[in-house]
Design a protein around this motif. Structure first.
Motif, mmCIF file in Angstrom:
data_model
loop_
_atom_site.group_PDB
_atom_site.id
_atom_site.type_symbol
_atom_site.label_atom_id
_atom_site.label_comp_id
_atom_site.label_asym_id
_atom_site.label_seq_id
_atom_site.Cartn_x
_atom_site.Cartn_y
_atom_site.Cartn_z
ATOM 1 N N ASN A 45 0.704 -1.193 0.160
ATOM 2 C CA ASN A 45 0.021 -0.075 -0.060
ATOM 3 C C ASN A 45 0.873 1.249 -0.042
ATOM 4 O O ASN A 45 0.285 2.364 0.622
ATOM 5 N N ARG A 46 1.936 1.226 -0.637
ATOM 6 C CA ARG A 46 2.938 2.523 -0.972
ATOM 7 C C ARG A 46 3.071 2.592 -2.188
ATOM 8 O O ARG A 46 3.117 1.367 -3.044
ATOM 9 N N THR A 47 3.294 3.606 -2.986
ATOM 10 C CA THR A 47 3.678 4.064 -4.418
ATOM 11 C C THR A 47 5.102 4.351 -4.302
ATOM 12 O O THR A 47 5.642 5.292 -3.777
ATOM 13 N N LEU A 48 5.619 3.670 -5.275
ATOM 14 C CA LEU A 48 7.086 3.602 -5.485
ATOM 15 C C LEU A 48 7.370 3.914 -6.974
ATOM 16 O O LEU A 48 6.871 3.218 -7.836
ATOM 17 N N LEU A 49 7.882 4.957 -7.147
ATOM 18 C CA LEU A 49 8.075 5.579 -8.623
ATOM 19 C C LEU A 49 9.723 5.440 -8.833
ATOM 20 O O LEU A 49 10.580 5.773 -8.179
ATOM 21 N N LYS A 50 9.951 5.211 -10.261
ATOM 22 C CA LYS A 50 11.232 5.134 -10.720
ATOM 23 C C LYS A 50 11.903 6.348 -10.572
ATOM 24 O O LYS A 50 11.294 7.597 -11.069
ATOM 25 N N PRO A 51 13.016 6.955 -10.010
ATOM 26 C CA PRO A 51 13.557 8.019 -10.020
ATOM 27 C C PRO A 51 14.107 8.572 -11.390
ATOM 28 O O PRO A 51 14.715 7.864 -12.204
#
Length: 115
Positions: A45-51
Motif C-alpha cells: 500500500n505504498r507508491t514507489l516511482l522510478k527516480p
C-alpha cells in the motif's frame, strides 16, 4: 502485507482520465504503467516511482523505498498521490523520461503442437 486492490484503484483514480494509466499484478503486488511503460510499483500500500531527473522537482528530499529486497532505489510518492494534479504531473514527466518498452517477441508455435 500485500497491496489492497482498493489502494491500487485509488492510485489509478488519482492519476485521472487524461493519462493512460493502469496497474498489473506482479509478484503479489502491482506494477504501475503509464502509456505501457512501467513507471513504478505499488507495494504494501505504498507508491514507489522510478527516480528520474524530471521527477526530482516534485520531491524536496525524496524518501527511498524498495519494491523487493535487492531492488534499485525508488522514490516513495505516497504524499504526492494524495494531491491528484501534482501526481498526474509527476506521472507524466516520469513516463516521458523513461525509454519506450521493448516490443514483445511473437510466440512461435511448436510444430505438431495441439491448439
Amino acid at each position: 502485507m500485500a497491496t489492497d486492490a482498493s489502494y491500487a484503484a485509488f492510485v489509478v483514480d488519482q492519476a485521472g482520465p487524461r493519462l493512460r494509466v493502469r496497474v498489473g499484478r506482479m509478484f503479489g503486488e502491482y506494477a504501475l504503467y503509464v502509456d505501457e511503460k512501467v513507471v513504478g510499483f505499488l507495494c504494501d500500500n505504498r507508491t514507489l516511482l522510478k527516480p528520474t531527473d524530471a521527477g526530482r522537482e516534485f520531491f524536496e528530499n525524496p524518501e527511498i523505498g524498495h519494491p523487493y529486497p535487492g531492488a534499485k532505489d525508488y522514490w516513495v510518492a505516497d504524499d504526492v498521490v494524495e494531491e491528484a494534479p501534482r501526481f498526474q504531473d509527476l506521472l507524466r514527466v516520469t513516463a516521458a523520461a523513461l525509454p519506450a518498452p521493448k516490443p514483445r517477441k511473437a510466440k512461435t508455435k511448436t510444430p505438431g503442437a495441439q491448439p
